[in-house]
Structure formats: C-alpha cells, structure tokens
Write a protein that holds these residues in place. Sequence first.
Motif, PDB file in Angstrom:
ATOM      1  N   MET A   1      10.681  -1.464 -22.859  1.00  0.00           N
ATOM      2  CA  MET A   1      11.189  -1.735 -24.259  1.00  0.00           C
ATOM      3  C   MET A   1      12.827  -1.958 -24.175  1.00  0.00           C
ATOM      4  N   SER A   2      13.747  -2.728 -24.320  1.00  0.00           N
ATOM      5  CA  SER A   2      15.117  -3.035 -24.160  1.00  0.00           C
ATOM      6  C   SER A   2      15.811  -3.717 -25.296  1.00  0.00           C
ATOM      7  N   THR A   3      17.265  -4.762 -24.989  1.00  0.00           N
ATOM      8  CA  THR A   3      17.759  -5.022 -25.970  1.00  0.00           C
ATOM      9  C   THR A   3      18.145  -5.760 -25.217  1.00  0.00           C
ATOM     10  N   ILE A   4      18.591  -7.252 -25.740  1.00  0.00           N
ATOM     11  CA  ILE A   4      19.387  -8.303 -25.651  1.00  0.00           C
ATOM     12  C   ILE A   4      20.848  -8.352 -26.392  1.00  0.00           C
ATOM     13  N   ASN A   5      21.923  -7.903 -26.495  1.00  0.00           N
ATOM     14  CA  ASN A   5      22.925  -7.726 -27.056  1.00  0.00           C
ATOM     15  C   ASN A   5      23.725  -8.983 -26.366  1.00  0.00           C
ATOM     16  N   VAL A   6      23.923  -9.792 -27.845  1.00  0.00           N
ATOM     17  CA  VAL A   6      25.448 -10.580 -27.967  1.00  0.00           C
ATOM     18  C   VAL A   6      26.316 -11.013 -28.338  1.00  0.00           C
ATOM     19  N   SER A   7      27.587 -11.101 -27.821  1.00  0.00           N
ATOM     20  CA  SER A   7      28.547  -9.761 -28.675  1.00  0.00           C
ATOM     21  C   SER A   7      29.999 -11.275 -28.908  1.00  0.00           C
ATOM     22  N   PHE A  21      29.372 -23.433 -30.571  1.00  0.00           N
ATOM     23  CA  PHE A  21      29.260 -21.224 -31.049  1.00  0.00           C
ATOM     24  C   PHE A  21      30.185 -20.715 -31.241  1.00  0.00           C
ATOM     25  N   GLU A  22      31.179 -19.637 -31.994  1.00  0.00           N
ATOM     26  CA  GLU A  22      32.108 -19.201 -33.035  1.00  0.00           C
ATOM     27  C   GLU A  22      31.962 -18.173 -32.605  1.00  0.00           C
ATOM     28  N   ASN A  23      32.400 -16.904 -32.470  1.00  0.00           N
ATOM     29  CA  ASN A  23      32.259 -15.347 -31.967  1.00  0.00           C
ATOM     30  C   ASN A  23      31.286 -14.999 -33.071  1.00  0.00           C
ATOM     31  N   VAL A  24      30.257 -15.775 -31.859  1.00  0.00           N
ATOM     32  CA  VAL A  24      28.803 -15.044 -32.415  1.00  0.00           C
ATOM     33  C   VAL A  24      27.826 -13.793 -32.167  1.00  0.00           C
ATOM     34  N   SER A  25      28.308 -12.576 -32.454  1.00  0.00           N
ATOM     35  CA  SER A  25      26.710 -11.343 -32.265  1.00  0.00           C
ATOM     36  C   SER A  25      25.827 -11.365 -32.854  1.00  0.00           C
ATOM     37  N   PHE A  26      24.778 -10.457 -32.405  1.00  0.00           N
ATOM     38  CA  PHE A  26      23.028 -10.163 -32.763  1.00  0.00           C
ATOM     39  C   PHE A  26      22.890  -9.451 -31.624  1.00  0.00           C
ATOM     40  N   THR A  27      21.922  -8.923 -31.637  1.00  0.00           N
ATOM     41  CA  THR A  27      20.570  -8.611 -31.072  1.00  0.00           C
ATOM     42  C   THR A  27      19.104  -8.568 -30.732  1.00  0.00           C
ATOM     43  N   MET A  28      18.227  -8.649 -29.865  1.00  0.00           N
ATOM     44  CA  MET A  28      17.530  -9.377 -29.942  1.00  0.00           C
ATOM     45  C   MET A  28      16.646  -8.027 -29.339  1.00  0.00           C
ATOM     46  N   ASP A  29      15.731  -7.588 -29.547  1.00  0.00           N
ATOM     47  CA  ASP A  29      14.504  -7.295 -28.879  1.00  0.00           C
ATOM     48  C   ASP A  29      13.153  -7.442 -27.620  1.00  0.00           C
ATOM     49  N   THR A  30      13.566  -7.268 -26.499  1.00  0.00           N
ATOM     50  CA  THR A  30      12.293  -7.705 -25.755  1.00  0.00           C
ATOM     51  C   THR A  30      11.229  -7.803 -25.617  1.00  0.00           C
ATOM     52  N   ASP A  31      10.285  -7.419 -26.573  1.00  0.00           N
ATOM     53  CA  ASP A  31       9.249  -7.090 -26.841  1.00  0.00           C
ATOM     54  C   ASP A  31       9.283  -8.233 -28.049  1.00  0.00           C
ATOM     55  N   TYR A  57      31.602 -19.112 -20.477  1.00  0.00           N
ATOM     56  CA  TYR A  57      31.714 -18.367 -21.906  1.00  0.00           C
ATOM     57  C   TYR A  57      32.633 -17.274 -22.578  1.00  0.00           C
ATOM     58  N   SER A  58      33.032 -17.271 -23.693  1.00  0.00           N
ATOM     59  CA  SER A  58      34.360 -16.021 -23.948  1.00  0.00           C
ATOM     60  C   SER A  58      33.232 -15.154 -24.628  1.00  0.00           C
ATOM     61  N   GLY A  59      32.631 -13.741 -24.121  1.00  0.00           N
ATOM     62  CA  GLY A  59      32.272 -13.249 -24.909  1.00  0.00           C
ATOM     63  C   GLY A  59      31.164 -12.507 -24.275  1.00  0.00           C
ATOM     64  N   TYR A  60      30.362 -11.452 -24.534  1.00  0.00           N
ATOM     65  CA  TYR A  60      29.226 -10.846 -23.783  1.00  0.00           C
ATOM     66  C   TYR A  60      27.734 -11.039 -24.322  1.00  0.00           C
ATOM     67  N   ILE A  61      27.123 -11.314 -23.080  1.00  0.00           N
ATOM     68  CA  ILE A  61      25.603 -11.081 -22.723  1.00  0.00           C
ATOM     69  C   ILE A  61      24.903 -10.157 -22.020  1.00  0.00           C
ATOM     70  N   SER A  62      24.695  -9.253 -22.490  1.00  0.00           N
ATOM     71  CA  SER A  62      24.594  -8.581 -21.811  1.00  0.00           C
ATOM     72  C   SER A  62      22.301  -7.578 -21.916  1.00  0.00           C
ATOM     73  N   SER A  63      22.276  -8.225 -21.192  1.00  0.00           N
ATOM     74  CA  SER A  63      20.510  -7.499 -20.648  1.00  0.00           C
ATOM     75  C   SER A  63      20.046  -7.094 -19.892  1.00  0.00           C
ATOM     76  N   GLN A  64      18.753  -6.069 -19.586  1.00  0.00           N
ATOM     77  CA  GLN A  64      18.244  -5.736 -18.480  1.00  0.00           C
ATOM     78  C   GLN A  64      17.033  -6.443 -18.369  1.00  0.00           C
ATOM     79  N   ILE A 191      24.691 -17.452 -36.598  1.00  0.00           N
ATOM     80  CA  ILE A 191      23.226 -17.429 -36.002  1.00  0.00           C
ATOM     81  C   ILE A 191      22.815 -16.392 -36.140  1.00  0.00           C
ATOM     82  N   GLU A 192      21.534 -16.525 -36.750  1.00  0.00           N
ATOM     83  CA  GLU A 192      20.879 -15.042 -37.535  1.00  0.00           C
ATOM     84  C   GLU A 192      19.396 -15.181 -37.060  1.00  0.00           C
ATOM     85  N   ILE A 193      18.975 -13.746 -37.429  1.00  0.00           N
ATOM     86  CA  ILE A 193      17.012 -13.051 -36.853  1.00  0.00           C
ATOM     87  C   ILE A 193      17.195 -12.120 -37.842  1.00  0.00           C
TER      88      ILE A 193
END
Length: 494
Positions: A1-7, A21-31, A57-64, A191-193
């Motif tokens: 299990m890991s996460t996908i982070n959007v910042s 999209f404008e300054n969107v931030s949230f986190t998703m679980d890969t499961d 794009y500007s901002g960050y999307i990080s994932s393993q 955007i929301e989860i």
Amino acid sequence: MSTINVSNLTFAYEGSYDNIFENVSFTMDTDWKLGFTGRNGRGKTTFLQLLLEKHEYSGYISSQVEFEYFPFHVERKESLTYEVIEEIYPDYEHWQLIREFSLLKVSEDVLYRPFNSLSNGEQTKVLLATLFIKENSFLLIDEPTNHLDMNARKLVSQYLRSKSGFILVSHDRAFLDHCVDHILSINKTNIEIQKGNFSSWWENKMRQDQFELATDEKLRKDIKRLSVSSRRTGDWAHAVERSKNGTRNSGSKIDKGYVGHKAAKMMKRSKSIEQRQQSAIEEKSKLLKNIESSESLEITQLSYHKPQLVELDAVSIYYGERQVCDNVSFAIEPGESIALIGPNGSGKSSILKLICGEGLSYTGSLRKDSQLRISYVSQDTSHLRGNLSDYAREQGIDESLFKSILRKLDFSRSQFEKDMSAFSGGQKKKVLIAKSLSEQVHLHIWDEPLNFIDVISRMQIEELLLEYNPTILFVEHDSEFCKNIATKIVELTN
C-alpha cells in the motif's frame, strides 16, 4: 500500500485564460477503488493525462506506482487478438490472461480471431483483461461502459469489484455503486474525495446543497437588511452635512464644527455597514460554490389524434442474408416512454432506424401515419460542426429554448461561441438531445443518448422527461435511467 499525493496542482491548456485546476491538493491510497465523477468538460480525462505526464503543470504529483491508461490505443485492428495483446504487453503470461478471461466470460478462441471481428463488448473485455494482468500499476480506466450492454455492464462491475487500485471514470450510477469504495469528484470549484459509493456521495451532496441554499436565503435577507440600513445611515449623514449651512429655529447660527463632526461619525458608521454588506456578499458566493444550477424550461410536444403512433407486428429485419431481429411486435401509444433493451447485436438500432423511415429490408408489418413527425437522436455525433446559433437556425428550432436546455445541462455561455467540432463527446450528445427536445414532433426516438454524458446531466435529463412526459422510444444501457423513465419495456434477444 502507498499513496498518490497531489499538491497545489494548477493547469490550463495553452492559449486558455481559465485554469482547469487551481491549487488543488488531495491524497489517494493506491488500494482504493475510486469512482471519478464530474460534469462534462470539468477535466476528468485531463486529470488522468496529468497523472500520465502528458502535459506540463505547476504543483506536484508524487507516487511510487506506475500509471496505466484504459482504453489502450490499438494501432492495427486487423491483427489477431493475441498479437494486439502482445503489442500492448509483450511479457504477459498466458495463464494469467486466461484467468482474467474466465472472470469476464471471454472465450479463449477470441485470441485467434482478428481483433476488429470482435464485438465492441468483446474488445472492451479483452483490453480490460490485458490491463489487469499488468502488475505494480495503478489503473486509470476511462469510461469502459460505453459499448457494453446491460448484462456486460453487470459482469464487468462484478469483475472490477474483485480488483483494487484504480480510478474509474463512469457515468453509470448502478455500475459505480457496485464496484467502487471511494468517490473522487470534480465540483464547480474544487476536487474532493469521499469514502463510499456514488449513492452515498450523492446523498451527502444533496444535504450540502440544501445547507448552502438555506444559508443563501439567510444571507440574502441579511444583505437586504444591511443595504437598507447602510442607505438610511448614509442619507442621515448627508442630511446632517447639508444642515451646516442652515439656521436653528431660534435664529442663531449652527455650530458647523459640531455638525461636521457628527456627519463624519455617521459617514464612518455608514462605511462600516457597507463593508459588512460586502463581506456578506463574499461569504454567500463562497458558500454556494458547488450548487449545480438549472433553469425553468417550456418544452411542448405535438398532440396526436390516434390511439397508436406506431405498430410493429411480427417484424424481422435483414442485412442481405443476415437476419438481425426476428418476430418483433409492439405498439407505441401517446405518452408512453418505451425502453428497447437487449444484448448487443439483437437489432435494437435497426428497429429504431426502420421506424424512422430508413429503407431497411424487413418482413412483417409496420404501421405508422404518414403525417407522424419524429425526432431522432443517433449514436453518431461526428457531423456536428459550426456554432450553436447557426445550428439552431439550420434545424428550424427555437434558439432560446435550445440554449436554455444546454444551460440546464451545464453549458457555460462561453461554449455558445465555440465550434461544435471542439466539443467533448458528452457535450455533442447534449447538443443532439437539446435539439430533439426543442423540436415540435409527435415522437422522440433516441439511440443510446447517454453515451459520454455526465451523471448529473443524466439525472437532469430524467427530470426533464418526467416533467414534460414526451412520447419516446429509446435504447439505453444505463439501468437506472431505464428504471426511472420507462413506462414500458420491450426486450429483444439474439
């Protein structure tokens, strides 16, 4: 299990003045099994492309994890199916693929048939099976249901329910309810989860909308009260200021310094109230961020003077030597909403085209009045070009009503100036539906009208049909739409 982070994700297409999209931030679980929903044009496919690094794009999307996108692009559809799979995934294990085939009820012999000889449903299931044998990937599944009949949708939803680690874009409510455990939603301003399926998300949204509307009503009253108070205080201040040059009843001069001080004090109070008024207006606009607006419409249908509009008696349709449907009998009466259902290949579209007057070869009896006026919505939208105003004039429909229906279905006014060829698939379908509802006819015939149309617009189309009750014959694989709209069901079999 890991996460996908959007910042702080911000993105706009080149040449556009508006950010998708404008300054969107949230986190998703890969499961998680994420259902992805939102209005057409809000950026669902764009967000998937950003995950795939298709745009800057500007901002960050990080994932393993790596991302895989469905549907795959098939370059040579004339190739045998196993060759298509090898092109997509050269290192696949045959036993793994057959395991997925069995879950999707796909016969192994399709591997040795040309890919383009498979039905749309078979192609979808083959590509899904290929997608899920790829390991260590987070899957981006973009509208897999568009070419699936009701039974295939049930089967694929059961298949996806047994999987995890995906984002699923779908506008079929029952499909989403059956196979997701979280909803990722693109709203008007964010955007929301939320945890749960589509129904629980929609219930929460309705509660939030009611809260926002109640708050809106209170704020409107506060703003009106503040506006009256501000105007009255300002009037007092100006009246006192004007009195500096007047006289008292006793004939003595007024103390202009005292009066000026009093007027300034009242003016300061007036400005303070105006600031409170402006703050209330800003607060109102923030609270109403995700209300999906709609407009009242005046839709009418021509009345029909006979008890039946159309009657089919033992109709069989042929393409050359091939029979596509056999012994079909039903009648259409004024006010009925008839769902024509059945598996792919059972002749549903052919029945619609026959009623519309296309010169198909058939046996049996088709009875309809020569004066019967029909509005037809086809599956094909490729012919739509030019702007909406010209299109309305060419079709002879009321432009104001046509655009009002599109506004209800979430067309922004800026869309009215664009060329229809640039519209998304869902927006083009909305154009055809709005055109049909604007026409003065006795009968509407719609062939899979909801393909690509977002789920909120689907519910609004339901509301329109239930409110105005036009006579309609339609083919649609969305089970919720059929359940809510149909007054009669005609089922075909292969």
